[in-house]
Design a protein around this motif. Structure first.
Motif, short mmCIF file in Angstrom:
data_model
loop_
_atom_site.label_atom_id
_atom_site.label_comp_id
_atom_site.label_asym_id
_atom_site.label_seq_id
_atom_site.Cartn_x
_atom_site.Cartn_y
_atom_site.Cartn_z
N UNK A 28 0.83 -1.19 0.00
CA UNK A 28 0.00 0.00 0.00
C UNK A 28 0.86 1.24 0.00
N UNK A 29 0.31 2.33 0.51
CA UNK A 29 1.03 3.59 0.54
C UNK A 29 0.82 4.30 1.87
N UNK A 30 1.71 5.24 2.15
CA UNK A 30 1.60 6.08 3.33
C UNK A 30 1.68 7.52 2.84
N UNK A 31 0.59 8.28 3.07
CA UNK A 31 0.49 9.67 2.59
C UNK A 31 0.04 10.58 3.72
N UNK A 32 0.15 11.88 3.48
CA UNK A 32 -0.37 12.86 4.43
C UNK A 32 -1.77 13.29 4.00
N UNK A 33 -2.32 14.29 4.67
CA UNK A 33 -3.67 14.77 4.38
C UNK A 33 -3.83 15.26 2.94
N UNK A 34 -2.75 15.73 2.33
CA UNK A 34 -2.79 16.26 0.96
C UNK A 34 -2.49 15.19 -0.08
N UNK A 35 -2.44 13.94 0.34
CA UNK A 35 -2.15 12.80 -0.53
C UNK A 35 -0.71 12.84 -1.06
N UNK A 73 4.25 4.94 11.03
CA UNK A 73 4.81 5.97 11.90
C UNK A 73 5.68 6.91 11.07
N UNK A 74 5.56 8.22 11.32
CA UNK A 74 6.42 9.20 10.69
C UNK A 74 6.56 10.39 11.64
N UNK A 75 7.77 10.89 11.79
CA UNK A 75 8.04 11.98 12.72
C UNK A 75 7.18 13.20 12.39
N UNK A 76 6.53 13.74 13.42
CA UNK A 76 5.69 14.92 13.25
C UNK A 76 4.25 14.59 12.89
N UNK A 77 3.94 13.31 12.78
CA UNK A 77 2.59 12.86 12.42
C UNK A 77 2.09 11.86 13.46
N UNK A 78 0.78 11.80 13.62
CA UNK A 78 0.17 10.81 14.50
C UNK A 78 0.26 9.44 13.83
N UNK A 79 0.63 8.42 14.59
CA UNK A 79 0.72 7.08 14.02
C UNK A 79 -0.69 6.52 13.79
N UNK A 94 -1.72 9.66 7.24
CA UNK A 94 -1.31 10.17 8.55
C UNK A 94 -1.60 11.66 8.66
N UNK A 95 -1.99 12.06 9.85
CA UNK A 95 -2.35 13.45 10.12
C UNK A 95 -1.26 14.10 10.98
N UNK A 96 -1.01 15.38 10.73
CA UNK A 96 0.00 16.10 11.49
C UNK A 96 -0.32 16.08 12.97
#
Length: 104
Positions: A28-35, A73-79, A94-96
């Motif tokens: 799969x993929x891991x993205x932020x709120x902006x995809x 998990x990514x630094x600065x983001x909620x797991x 993941x969300x900031x």
């Protein structure tokens, strides 16, 4: 003789669940709120050392068992955690972590 049968039955009952836990490949993929891909994020089976790092396209692939808990998990983001089912594709968004920004 009776003890032998009891031990044999107990052995069978305990070993059957081990055969039922087959491994499968999940991707799969891991993205932020902006995809946008979160390059370098970690995806791992919670409570183990089985994990991988997301590539430059935000993609990952991992061998797991059904019922495992995948954690991104990514630094600065909620797991985020997801229980592995029969689906071979699991995407994470993941969300900031706004609390970290407030503390700085």
């Amino acid at each position: 003789m009776r003890t032998y049968k009891l031990i044999s039955l107990l052995f069978l009952v305990c070993c059957i669940p081990l055969y039922a836990q087959k491994t499968m490949s999940v991707s799969g993929s891991v993205c932020d709120d902006n995809n946008s891909p979160l390059i370098g994020a970690t995806v791992m089976v919670k409570g183990t050392t089985n994990g991988t790092i997301v590539d430059v396209n935000g993609k990952y692939s991992l061998t797991v068992k059904e019922g495992d808990i995948l954690q991104a998990v990514f630094t600065g983001f909620l797991s985020e955690e997801v229980i592995v089912g029969k689906e071979p594709k699991i995407n994470f968004i993941l969300h900031e972590d706004r609390t970290l920004l407030d503390e700085v």
